[in-house]
Design an enzyme around this catalytic site. Structure first.
Site, mmCIF file in Angstrom:
data_model
loop_
_atom_site.group_PDB
_atom_site.id
_atom_site.type_symbol
_atom_site.label_atom_id
_atom_site.label_comp_id
_atom_site.label_asym_id
_atom_site.label_seq_id
_atom_site.Cartn_x
_atom_site.Cartn_y
_atom_site.Cartn_z
ATOM 1 N N ASP A 270 0.867 -1.174 0.000
ATOM 2 C CA ASP A 270 0.000 0.000 0.000
ATOM 3 C C ASP A 270 0.910 1.232 0.000
ATOM 4 O O ASP A 270 2.146 1.129 0.078
ATOM 5 C CB ASP A 270 -0.975 -0.024 1.180
ATOM 6 C CG ASP A 270 -2.208 0.843 0.903
ATOM 7 O OD1 ASP A 270 -2.166 1.687 -0.020
ATOM 8 O OD2 ASP A 270 -3.221 0.693 1.606
HETATM 9 C C1 NOJ Z 1 -4.051 3.887 0.187
HETATM 10 C C2 NOJ Z 1 -5.243 2.977 0.290
HETATM 11 O O1 NOJ Z 1 -5.182 2.241 1.493
HETATM 12 C C3 NOJ Z 1 -5.366 2.020 -0.881
HETATM 13 O O2 NOJ Z 1 -6.571 1.321 -0.743
HETATM 14 C C4 NOJ Z 1 -5.279 2.766 -2.172
HETATM 15 O O3 NOJ Z 1 -5.485 1.907 -3.255
HETATM 16 C C5 NOJ Z 1 -3.927 3.446 -2.244
HETATM 17 N N1 NOJ Z 1 -3.803 4.392 -1.138
HETATM 18 C C6 NOJ Z 1 -3.718 4.175 -3.560
HETATM 19 O O4 NOJ Z 1 -4.461 5.327 -3.604
#
Ligand code: NOJ
Length: 741
Positions: A270
């Site tokens: 993430d």
């Molecule tokens: C953080 C989020 O937890 C995730 O779900 C998301 O896809 C990414 N950022 C990218 O924006």
């Protein structure tokens, strides 16, 4: 190799792809390999010199957050024509429940219990996004969510492993299409692996506490199903689990995902979750964080630079082998090859947005209609009779809020496309019904009451009142958790004020989570729970209000009475002292919920009993369905055989409507304690008035298996109960025995 591997499911011979990967990897320098493991934020109105340089040098494998078609094309051109090896980019974007056209939030989609529509909506989103050059979405989010305080419950498919697995797979099929090499197919991403939904107290990013039996029996099944559905990628969770942040968990990424499930795509971290290993206190610096993530099996790093800055040194030091790096690169290249990115895909002309959109509107409208749950309908106040009604008051801050109705995670959602409830009701009313609108409050969070007079005036002049309340989009989603999940601001006061006018009072809640509605429920005649319905909120709700459509949504998550009941979910354990009735006992004016049973004192909350406000699977409609004739082809199930369980469902009312028929099973005795009910099947059927249909389910031993005390999976012999019915609290009941031999 399992037979559900992505490469075998998609076009292109797996062996040919593996040969191409091997040949390419052989040509790559270490720097180019590490470049493939890196995703960079490409937000902006132009391509920076830095990005241009890095892509040309082969130091970037993917970008995130660029959706301008011309810039995306330029980025791909740089990668393909100016870098030494011409490796195309993955263009990632959070396309969660729509792109320009927005379908209901995923939690709302789950309330439709309609996998086909959910698949269609993902398909539409993929079509719109791919027209801008996006080829990878970070969806579906299939985290089991038992805590409505968690803002990201909006993005989830609810509390149930089976429903989440089925609908998550449908989303994957929708995004990825029949053929991943088509320019309109985008790679999906099963996230967040794993356990994020269990963040303590629903506070986002919080630590989790999930024993392995709970992890494997509740949280992991939707992810395993995602692998079976051919999902291209996985994303690791921000949260930690058993003391190890998921991004450093070799148990999850290697043992479970690769060794047990044979996943052949790649895993992305993430956003900066590798760098954050040091913030968690697992590592001292980025070098160690890169080491841990790489060792655990995270193939690509999102947004941060721990890999690009450290992997070469780690290889030089001999701590990471080149074989490990090759495996990571190969996982990523496998997806790029499977998508046809090296072949004709980039040359295919993207579909025109306008042609895609009309279908997207239709799907968004259908799904919004099916996602709305009718929670209450006293004296059949709904549907309103559009021919008899002379006037209606449309009141509240969510009645005409084009952006707010879209919900969370709508980076590219276009509020100008939204049709609001007020607009739709006005269009329906034409010259025949007077529509009196009052916003009443500037926002749902407002404590101001100066708009109430307008609301009273509008309502006083009307035959019925439709109140559009709830939460704005910003009150749910990532990092937007709430501790108090009642209606914010002075909304309850507004409802009480409207009640004094003694008119039919219909509450329509637009919200990103279950709210604790409490006394409000007694103050209104009918309640629609509409979640954040997306672009077509207005037509969907208007159709339901006036009976052009009958409600068919069922709750994908339990609604608590009060926050203190959380977590409350239908598939709980029995405990040694299960409560037997929800009577709240009063002694000397104090509510005493605890109740003496044959087992002694039982597990009540003194002030809330033990039942939730509304159970999982619950939802009313404009007709009655009668369940009868529960049948089973046998009372015994043997290994390798299947049971056929069925019931008849009749529409006993005067209106056609859909019913979601649900099958629940209970395993009475297990080597670990078993849930009191587990959803094992559902079918949504449409019945004309008077129509009767037999609904049949098959159940085999695979459906009964679970992660057992000896840490193996399998079904255990013994007695099972089952129910076929309209919700998790209601159904025809019988039993069978599993006798392996
Ligand atoms: C953080 C989020 O937890 C995730 O779900 C998301 O896809 C990414 N950022 C990218 O924006």
């Amino acid at each position: 190799m399992s037979d559900h591997q992505l490469v075998t499911r998609q076009a292109g011979e797996p062996d040919a792809i593996e040969n191409r990967i091997a040949a390419l990897v052989q040509e790559m320098s270490l720097e180019e390999k590490i470049g493939q493991l890196r995703q960079v934020d490409a937000t902006g109105d132009s391509i920076s010199d830095y990005l241009r340089r890095e892509i040309t040098a082969g130091r970037i494998g993917s970008v995130i957050n660029q959706i301008n078609p011309a810039l995306v094309k330029e980025l791909q051109d740089i990668a393909v024509h100016q870098s030494r090896l011409g490796i195309p980019l993955l263009i990632g974007r959070d396309v969660i429940h729509g792109f320009n056209t927005v379908a209901p939030i995923p939690l709302g989609q789950a309330a439709s219990w309609n996998a086909e529509l959910v698949r269609d909506a993902a398909r539409c989103a993929g079509l719109e996004a791919s027209a801008c050059g996006v080829n990878w979405t970070f969806a579906p989010m299939i985290d089991i969510s038992r805590d409505p305080r968690w803002g990201r419950i909006a993005e989830s498919l609810g509390e149930d492993p089976y429903l989440t697995a089925e609908l998550g797979a449908a989303m994957i099929e929708g995004f990825q299409g029949d053929d991943l090499t088509e320019a309109s197919s985008i790679a999906a991403c099963a996230k967040h692996f794993a356990g994020y939904g269990a963040s303590e107290s629903g506070r986002d990013y919080n630590t989790t506490n999930i024993p392995e039996n709970e992890l494997r029996n509740i949280y992991l099944p939707p992810f395993e199903k995602a692998v079976e559905a051919g999902v291209a990628t996985f994303m690791s969770s921000f949260s930690d689990i058993d003391g190890v942040p998921a991004t450093a968990s070799g148990f999850l990424m290697r043992q479970v995902l690769r060794d047990e499930w044979n996943f052949s795509g790649f895993v992305v971290s993430d956003w900066n979750s590798i760098g954050q290993l040091s913030v968690h206190g697992l590592t001292e610096n980025d070098r160690e964080a890169a080491f841990q993530a790489c060792t655990a099996g995270i193939d690509m790093e999102m947004a941060s630079n721990a890999y690009i800055d450290n992997l070469a040194d780690l290889v030089a030091e001999g701590r990471i082998t080149i074989a490990t790096v090759d495996e990571m690169v190969s996982n990523i290249l496998r997806i790029k090859f499977s998508m046809g990115l090296f072949d004709e895909r980039l040359a295919q002309a993207p579909a025109k947005l306008e042609t895609i959109q009309s279908n997207a509107f239709e799907v968004a409208r259908k799904l919004a209609t099916e996602s709305v749950v009718l929670l209450k309908n006293d004296h059949g106040v709904l549907p309103l009779d559009g021919t008899a009604l002379k006037s209606i008051a449309v009141i509240g801050p969510m009645a005409d809020a084009p952006y707010e109705q879209l919900g969370t995670w709508v980076f590219d959602g276009d509020p100008d496309l939204s049709v609001t409830p007020l607009q739709a009701i006005r269009a329906f009313a034409g010259d025949n019904i007077n529509v009196h609108f009052a916003q009443a409050m500037p926002s749902t969070r407002s404590r101001a009451t100066d708009g109430f007079d307008d609301a009273i005036a509008a309502a006083s002049n009307s035959d019925a009142i439709a109140l559009f309340l709830g939460e704005e989009a910003i009150l749910s989603g990532e990092a937007h958790s709430r501790a108090d999940i009642s209606l914010p601001g002075n909304q309850a006061e507004l409802i009480r004020t409207m009640r004094t006018l003694n008119k039919p009072l219909i509450l329509v809640v637009l919200a990103g989570r279950p709210l604790t509605l409490g006394d409000v429920l007694n103050d209104v005649d009918a309640v629609f729970y509409a979640w954040h319905p997306g672009t077509m909120a207005g037509p969907a709700i208007c159709d339901l209000l006036f009976g052009a459509a009958a409600p068919s949504g069922k709750l994908p998550v339990t609604f608590p009475k009060v926050v203190g009941q959380i977590p409350t979910y239908y598939n709980h354990k029995n405990t040694g002292r299960p409560p037997e009735s929800d009577t709240v006992i009063h002694i000397d004016d104090i509510e005493i919920g605890a109740r003496q049973t044959s087992l002694g004192m039982t597990a009540f909350h003194l002030d809330a009993g033990y039942k939730p406000q509304f159970p999982f699977g619950f939802g009313l409609t404009y007709t009655d369905f009668a369940y009868s004739d529960l049948t089973q082809n046998s009372h015994e199930l043997r290994s390798g055989e299947a049971l056929r369980l069925s019931a008849k469902v009749q529409n006993c009312g005067a209106r056609a409507a859909s019913e979601t028929v649900q099958l629940y099973v209970r395993d009475l005795v297990g080597s670990i304690t078993r849930p009191v009910k587990e959803l094992k099947g559902f079918q949504k059927i449409y019945l004309e008035p008077g129509e009767i249909r037999e609904v049949a389910f098959t159940l085999d031993t695979d459906d009964l298996k679970f992660f057992r005390r000896d840490k193996t999976y399998g079904a255990e012999p013994g007695e099972f109960h089952f129910w076929i019915g309209r919700s998790s609290e209601d159904g025809l009941f019988s039993r069978f025995w599993f006798k392996p031999a």
